[in-house]
Write a protein that holds these residues in place. Sequence first.
Motif, short mmCIF file in Angstrom:
data_model
loop_
_atom_site.label_atom_id
_atom_site.label_comp_id
_atom_site.label_asym_id
_atom_site.label_seq_id
_atom_site.Cartn_x
_atom_site.Cartn_y
_atom_site.Cartn_z
N MET A 1 -9.71 -3.50 -10.71
CA MET A 1 -8.38 -4.58 -9.63
C MET A 1 -7.43 -3.72 -8.31
SD MET A 1 -5.86 -6.27 -10.39
CE MET A 1 -6.28 -7.76 -11.99
N ALA A 2 -7.46 -4.58 -7.18
CA ALA A 2 -7.31 -3.86 -5.61
C ALA A 2 -5.89 -3.21 -6.10
CB ALA A 2 -7.47 -5.34 -4.88
N SER A 3 -5.98 -2.38 -4.91
CA SER A 3 -4.98 -1.59 -4.52
C SER A 3 -4.13 -1.91 -3.69
CB SER A 3 -4.86 0.00 -4.32
OG SER A 3 -5.33 0.23 -3.51
N VAL A 4 -2.87 -1.89 -3.25
CA VAL A 4 -2.21 -2.54 -2.53
C VAL A 4 -1.56 -1.80 -2.04
CG1 VAL A 4 -0.59 -4.37 -1.68
CG2 VAL A 4 -2.33 -4.98 -3.89
N LEU A 5 -1.01 -1.28 -0.51
CA LEU A 5 -0.46 -0.54 0.07
C LEU A 5 1.20 -1.13 0.25
CD1 LEU A 5 -1.05 2.64 0.72
CD2 LEU A 5 -1.24 1.81 3.75
N ALA A 6 2.59 -0.17 -0.66
CA ALA A 6 3.82 -0.72 0.33
C ALA A 6 4.00 -0.26 0.75
CB ALA A 6 3.67 -0.99 -0.68
N ALA A 7 5.07 0.43 1.52
CA ALA A 7 6.52 0.82 1.94
C ALA A 7 7.59 1.30 0.89
CB ALA A 7 7.06 0.99 3.55
N VAL A 8 7.89 2.48 0.09
CA VAL A 8 8.48 2.32 -0.16
C VAL A 8 10.17 3.49 -0.09
CG1 VAL A 8 9.03 2.87 -2.50
CG2 VAL A 8 7.32 1.99 -2.14
N MET A 9 11.15 2.43 -0.11
CA MET A 9 12.61 3.45 0.25
C MET A 9 12.84 3.97 -1.47
SD MET A 9 16.01 1.69 1.72
CE MET A 9 14.87 1.82 3.29
N THR A 10 12.73 5.29 -1.62
CA THR A 10 12.52 5.91 -2.84
C THR A 10 14.35 6.47 -3.04
OG1 THR A 10 13.17 8.56 -2.30
CG2 THR A 10 10.93 7.20 -2.88
N ALA A 11 15.10 6.71 -2.02
CA ALA A 11 16.40 6.64 -2.04
C ALA A 11 17.56 6.70 -0.31
CB ALA A 11 16.47 7.63 -3.18
N PRO A 12 18.83 6.29 -0.56
CA PRO A 12 19.11 6.43 1.07
C PRO A 12 19.24 7.25 1.52
CG PRO A 12 20.58 5.47 -1.07
CD PRO A 12 19.44 6.39 -1.85
N HIS A 13 18.59 8.04 2.58
CA HIS A 13 18.65 8.81 3.38
C HIS A 13 17.28 9.82 3.81
CE1 HIS A 13 22.70 8.01 4.06
NE2 HIS A 13 23.49 8.18 3.52
N GLN A 14 16.32 9.04 2.34
CA GLN A 14 15.10 9.72 2.66
C GLN A 14 14.12 8.91 3.60
OE1 GLN A 14 14.79 12.75 0.64
NE2 GLN A 14 16.82 12.42 1.05
N PRO A 15 13.37 9.81 3.51
CA PRO A 15 11.63 8.67 4.58
C PRO A 15 11.20 8.06 3.68
CG PRO A 15 11.60 11.68 4.96
CD PRO A 15 12.50 11.23 4.04
N VAL A 16 10.89 7.14 3.90
CA VAL A 16 10.26 5.90 3.65
C VAL A 16 8.77 6.05 3.14
CG1 VAL A 16 9.15 3.41 3.58
CG2 VAL A 16 11.92 3.99 4.37
N GLU A 17 8.68 6.06 2.10
CA GLU A 17 7.20 6.41 2.10
C GLU A 17 5.92 5.22 1.36
OE1 GLU A 17 7.04 8.57 -2.10
OE2 GLU A 17 8.86 9.95 -0.66
N LEU A 18 4.64 5.36 1.92
CA LEU A 18 3.72 4.98 1.55
C LEU A 18 3.04 4.99 0.12
CD1 LEU A 18 1.59 4.29 4.81
CD2 LEU A 18 3.26 2.96 4.11
N ARG A 19 3.06 3.92 -0.38
CA ARG A 19 2.42 3.68 -1.68
C ARG A 19 1.95 3.12 -2.01
NH1 ARG A 19 7.34 5.23 -6.01
NH2 ARG A 19 7.97 6.92 -5.02
N GLU A 20 0.69 3.57 -3.10
CA GLU A 20 -0.45 1.84 -3.26
C GLU A 20 0.19 1.23 -4.81
OE1 GLU A 20 -4.62 3.12 -3.91
OE2 GLU A 20 -4.74 4.34 -1.41
N PHE A 21 0.42 0.70 -5.36
CA PHE A 21 0.14 -0.59 -6.77
C PHE A 21 -1.00 -0.93 -6.72
CE2 PHE A 21 4.05 -0.06 -4.23
CZ PHE A 21 5.36 0.44 -4.75
N GLN A 22 -0.56 -1.17 -8.22
CA GLN A 22 -2.47 -2.37 -8.24
C GLN A 22 -1.77 -4.28 -8.51
OE1 GLN A 22 -4.58 -0.95 -9.25
NE2 GLN A 22 -4.20 0.42 -8.63
N GLU A 23 -2.60 -4.71 -8.16
CA GLU A 23 -2.33 -5.86 -8.28
C GLU A 23 -2.11 -6.57 -9.35
OE1 GLU A 23 -5.17 -8.95 -7.06
OE2 GLU A 23 -4.97 -8.62 -4.54
N PRO A 24 -0.52 -7.63 -9.19
CA PRO A 24 -0.07 -7.50 -10.79
C PRO A 24 -1.48 -8.92 -11.42
CG PRO A 24 1.00 -8.57 -9.19
CD PRO A 24 0.09 -7.71 -8.63
N ASP A 25 -1.07 -8.64 -12.82
CA ASP A 25 -1.69 -9.68 -13.66
C ASP A 25 -1.08 -11.12 -13.42
OD1 ASP A 25 -4.10 -8.69 -14.35
OD2 ASP A 25 -2.39 -7.70 -16.18
#
Length: 366
Positions: A1-25
């Motif tokens: 499965m290909a991985s997908v890069l996304a920007a994630v807001m983990t909580a208010p006031h925190q820097p947004v993080e880049l995370r890898e996700f798997q493509e969904p079935d």
Amino acid sequence: MASVLAAVMTAPHQPVELREFQEPDLPPGGALLRTAMSEVCGTDVHLWHGRLSGVPYPIIPGHVTTGTLEKARGRVTDVEGQPLQEGDRLAFFDVHRTCGHCLACTAHRTPTRCAARRVYGITDSANDGLFGGWAQKVYLEPGVIMAKLPDRVTFQDYIGGGCGLLTSVHIIERSRVVMGDIVVVQGAGAVGMCAAALARKAGASRVIVIGAPAARLSLARKMGADVTIDIDTTTADERLAHVMALTNGIGADVVIEAAGSPRAFEEGVRFARNGGAYVIAGHYTNTGDSTINAHEHINRKHLDIRGCWGSEAGHFLRGLRILDRYRDDVPFAEIGARTYGLGQINEALKMAESMAIPKALVNPWG
Ligand SMILES: [Zn+2]
Ligand SMILES: [Zn+2]
């Protein structure tokens, strides 16, 4: 499965993080959008400040998003029933799971108040998957309303209008602007500019936009405002005098609040004529109380005050038609002033927070 890069807001006031996700079935009827562009809207700044209730952090923000259909499982159609093919340029309606059978959906006919309703990039958690546009790909679950972008409409046109355009289609409907009306718009952000453009197209004889800074006001004039009033260089009394001078001392037929400030409401009810309408569209978060005089500003004035919450599928579809028809004379694309890659999202959020530019766009491949 290909991985997908996304920007994630983990909580208010925190820097947004880049995370890898798997493509969904994909389940039958599900689809995967390859994102071309998403946006940073005022709501994303509110999400970052933790000002919206019930947000299931971590989230992938980006509610209004466009791209191409990368894959679909089984037959997938647009909202008008036409089959969609891989490679089609798509927009999708960010609001999904509106139930259709609750009190709000049925008896009250206010589907934007349906409790089951979820919104991509806002009330969908990143723990559930790729439900936001600050990602290289977005999962479109079965039932999500999709539409092909009209041939003439570019990704930039669509996302320049973005959620401000959809909101404004609803605002104009709520405002019941009719030909010849004089309309005041409070706020020169993406919503205010689109509302000014649509009020003009709806037949307003004069559109007055009140806001700041000067660069936004100049774009507001290109969008359709006849007169702009700079809130940074005028007092409330001067603005009221200016609006009255432009309306022969009578006041505006319709006043649209797209500023999100309790002070704007206090000021705006004074701009409206007797028997006029006031539409509140900028208060997506609780910014505190306003003080007005019920006798002077509402009852004696016979003022009609209306809220405007979210948008419906019809606003999305009409937004696309408006872009198709008016993209040549309304510069929707210019609202999207600057484009950021996923690695620059925190910078884009700070830019949106400072209101230095009308709107920051996100290209997750950039
Ligand atoms: Zn419902
Ligand atoms: Zn938005």
